[in-house]
Design a protein around this motif. Structure first.
Motif, short mmCIF file in Angstrom:
data_model
loop_
_atom_site.label_atom_id
_atom_site.label_comp_id
_atom_site.label_asym_id
_atom_site.label_seq_id
_atom_site.Cartn_x
_atom_site.Cartn_y
_atom_site.Cartn_z
N ASP A 77 -10.43 3.24 -3.75
CA ASP A 77 -11.23 3.40 -4.27
C ASP A 77 -11.36 2.27 -5.13
O ASP A 77 -11.23 0.79 -4.59
CB ASP A 77 -10.99 4.55 -5.28
CG ASP A 77 -8.99 3.79 -6.06
OD1 ASP A 77 -8.61 2.59 -5.96
OD2 ASP A 77 -8.48 4.73 -6.85
N PRO B 209 -2.13 8.75 -2.43
CA PRO B 209 -1.77 10.03 -2.93
C PRO B 209 -0.43 10.21 -2.54
O PRO B 209 0.19 9.88 -1.46
CB PRO B 209 -2.49 10.58 -2.31
CG PRO B 209 -3.22 10.37 -1.25
CD PRO B 209 -3.09 8.50 -1.44
N GLU C 237 -9.56 0.15 -6.22
CA GLU C 237 -8.50 -0.58 -6.27
C GLU C 237 -8.26 -0.70 -5.22
O GLU C 237 -6.49 -1.73 -4.40
CB GLU C 237 -7.38 -0.38 -7.56
CG GLU C 237 -7.67 -0.45 -9.16
CD GLU C 237 -6.34 0.64 -9.42
OE1 GLU C 237 -5.38 0.09 -9.48
OE2 GLU C 237 -6.31 1.53 -10.12
N GLN D 190 -5.74 4.55 -1.50
CA GLN D 190 -5.91 4.93 -2.72
C GLN D 190 -3.65 5.58 -1.93
O GLN D 190 -3.74 5.84 -1.03
CB GLN D 190 -6.42 6.01 -3.00
CG GLN D 190 -7.17 5.72 -3.43
CD GLN D 190 -7.84 6.91 -4.41
OE1 GLN D 190 -7.79 8.34 -4.76
NE2 GLN D 190 -9.84 7.28 -4.16
N ARG E 67 -0.98 -2.05 -7.05
CA ARG E 67 -1.14 -1.20 -6.07
C ARG E 67 -0.57 -1.95 -4.59
O ARG E 67 -0.03 -1.21 -4.06
CB ARG E 67 -2.45 -0.87 -5.84
CG ARG E 67 -2.65 0.45 -4.77
CD ARG E 67 -4.28 1.05 -4.18
NE ARG E 67 -4.16 1.52 -5.71
CZ ARG E 67 -5.32 2.60 -6.21
NH1 ARG E 67 -5.97 2.14 -5.09
NH2 ARG E 67 -6.07 2.94 -7.04
N GLU F 77 -7.88 3.08 6.25
CA GLU F 77 -8.73 2.84 4.87
C GLU F 77 -9.91 4.12 4.83
O GLU F 77 -10.79 4.18 6.48
CB GLU F 77 -9.24 1.73 4.38
CG GLU F 77 -7.96 0.79 4.05
CD GLU F 77 -8.57 -0.48 4.30
OE1 GLU F 77 -7.65 -1.17 3.01
OE2 GLU F 77 -9.34 -0.92 4.65
#
Length: 501
Positions: free
Chosen positions: A249, A256, A251, A254, A285, A225
């Motif tokens: 973010d 990507p 949540e 991320q 997620r 992270e």
């Protein structure tokens, strides 16, 4: 130098009435003379009786020095012929010529004593010499620890100490403690585990190193992270893995598309209370992460460092509890719930890996804290652990509310607050361009400890300014005046920011 000149040499340098005993002085002078070349190999030293007379000391004093020098190889006694200086000169001709140029400095840079890996490790360190005070993040209130209870449990073991508690421990840790940890995790964190899957370590750093060593190869990619706990990134890097920072973010981490196209070996996450910003990883997620890990044989390392302390809503289930493919390595520690100096953490590994993790833990670290493990097992089994956590959760919630109120009072809408639903700290976001490092340093002069949020980012260009504020170890009544002092430094820095603008 002759035997006589050896006596003169010693007479010149001996300190009468000094703090160093005469026999140690004599030994040291002879040794240094031999190493320095003042006393040459092959020279016969004076007989102990004669040297004692020359120096005005007892013969035992000289005998001690000679015996010690003979034992260490500086002198050699020849039967019937006296004692001589040994030939200890190294054969320099056997050594290759010293490296020069790039070859001499390739590992550590010009003039460096460390390897390149050592230099990179130390360039990103975050440990502080000061570990107690307002507003040090990640520190529980150790003054509220039930010392008397712990002391009684220790005394009970000492009265009839089992020999096995004082020798090297089992590679997986003391079995009753592992059973207590497994029972607690199943109930409190929805972790699917048995005692056989629990490996007791000295803390999260050791757990990460063990997982990285056993499951990864040098150069393997590890998603982390960004921002993240500096210790995680440094242990990963020192283990030979290549950390790849992924942004966070609301949540959590991320995922990507570009990163998903190239599966890593590891994914390191703090899903229940992201460190340091505090968001909870969403269920969608979490499920995507677990499905991705299962498809591509990726190991997910879940650091559940402070989820015992959640102040809004029910406790969150662990990521490991959702995993049906055994791709999650679950990490925990007692540093936040009890006290950091205890240095006891744990990991839950898939059943098939548990015996090998236990064997590797014994091979690499030779655990020997079985006595403490036994005391902690009793502490948990007799209900003291859960009772202590409940009391501290209530106290910390009160202190969190007090700090949030102080922030609103002192800074209004200048700053943002994140991560205030759980744990022992919150993240105070500051306007873009704020020098959070300068604020942290100025606060330290006032005796206030905090960490710049920007230091937790992998790259300065992506860093958001702010401060990490720990509230657990600060009394409720002390929070308002102490934060008022810190707010003065913040406002002063913001004035400089406005001036530059």
């Amino acid at each position: 130098m002759s035997e006589v000149s050896i006596s003169d040499y010693l007479l010149t340098h001996l300190e009468r009435g000094g703090t160093v005993p005469m026999n140690r002085q004599l030994y040291g002078l002879l040794r240094d003379g031999i190493l320095g070349g003042a006393i040459l190999p092959g020279l016969r030293v004076p007989p102990s009786r004669a040297l004692a007379a020359d120096l005005g000391v007892s013969r035992n004093t000289v005998t001690y020095a000679y015996d010690q020098l003979i034992a260490e190889g500086y002198l050699e006694a020849r039967t019937g012929d006296g004692t001589y200086v040994a030939d200890t000169e190294p054969d320099m001709a056997r050594l290759p010529a010293a490296l020069t140029g790039d070859a001499a400095t390739a590992d550590g840079g010009a003039g460096s004593l460390l390897s390149g890996r050592g230099e990179r490790l130390l360039s990103g360190t975050g440990a502080s010499s000061a570990q107690w005070g307002a507003f040090m993040p990640g520190i529980p209130d150790i003054t509220r620890f039930p010392n008397e209870v712990w002391s009684k449990l220790q005394a009970r073991h000492w009265r009839r100490i089992a020999p096995g508690l004082l020798t090297y421990g089992d590679g997986a840790g003391y079995l009753p403690l592992r059973e207590a940890i497994a029972s607690h995790l199943r109930t409190a964190r929805s972790v699917n585990c048995t005692a056989e899957q629990v490996i007791v370590t000295s803390g999260t750093h050791q757990s990460i190193q063990l997982a990285s060593t056993l499951l990864g190869e040098m150069g393997d990619t590890a998603w982390v992270e960004d921002p993240c706990y500096w210790g995680t990134r440094n242990v990963i890097r020192s283990s030979g893995l290549a950390p790849l920072p992924l942004p966070v973010d609301e949540e959590g981490m991320q995922l990507p598309e570009e990163a998903l196209r190239t599966p890593p070996r590891f994914i390191f996450v703090t899903p229940s209370h992201q460190y340091p910003l505090g968001p909870v990883m969403s269920l969608a997620r979490r499920r995507l992460l677990l499905e991705y890990a299962a498809r591509h044989k990726v190991w997910v390392v879940e650091d559940d460092y402070d989820s015992e302390f959640r102040y809004s809503g029910p406790p969150l289930a662990s990521l490991q509890g959702l995993d049906s493919n055994e791709r999650v390595i679950y990490l925990g520690t007692f540093s936040k719930t009890l006290f950091p100096g205890l240095r006891i953490g744990f990991m839950v590994v898939p059943s098939a890996l548990a015996p090998r993790f236990a064997r590797a833990n014994a091979e690499l670290f030779r655990d020997g804290q079985s006595f403490l493990h036994a005391v902690l097992a009793d502490f948990m089994n007799e209900g003291h652990f859960s009772s202590h956590v409940r009391k501290m959760r209530q106290l910390y919630a009160e202190r969190l509310a007090c700090l949030q109120a102080a922030i609103r009072h002192e800074l209004g809408d200048i700053a943002t607050i994140s991560g205030g639903d759980a744990g022992l700290h919150l993240a105070l976001g500051l306007p873009t361009g704020t020098n959070d490092v300068a604020i942290s340093q100025a606060a330290k002069v006032r005796g206030i400890l905090t960490r710049p949020l920007s230091a937790y980012y992998a790259e300065p260009t992506s860093a958001r300014p702010g401060l990490m504020l720990g509230y657990a170890a600060v009394s409720t009544e002390s929070i308002p005046p102490l934060f008022a002092e810190l707010a003065q430094e913040i406002r002063g820095q913001l004035c400089h920011l406005d001036t530059r603008a």
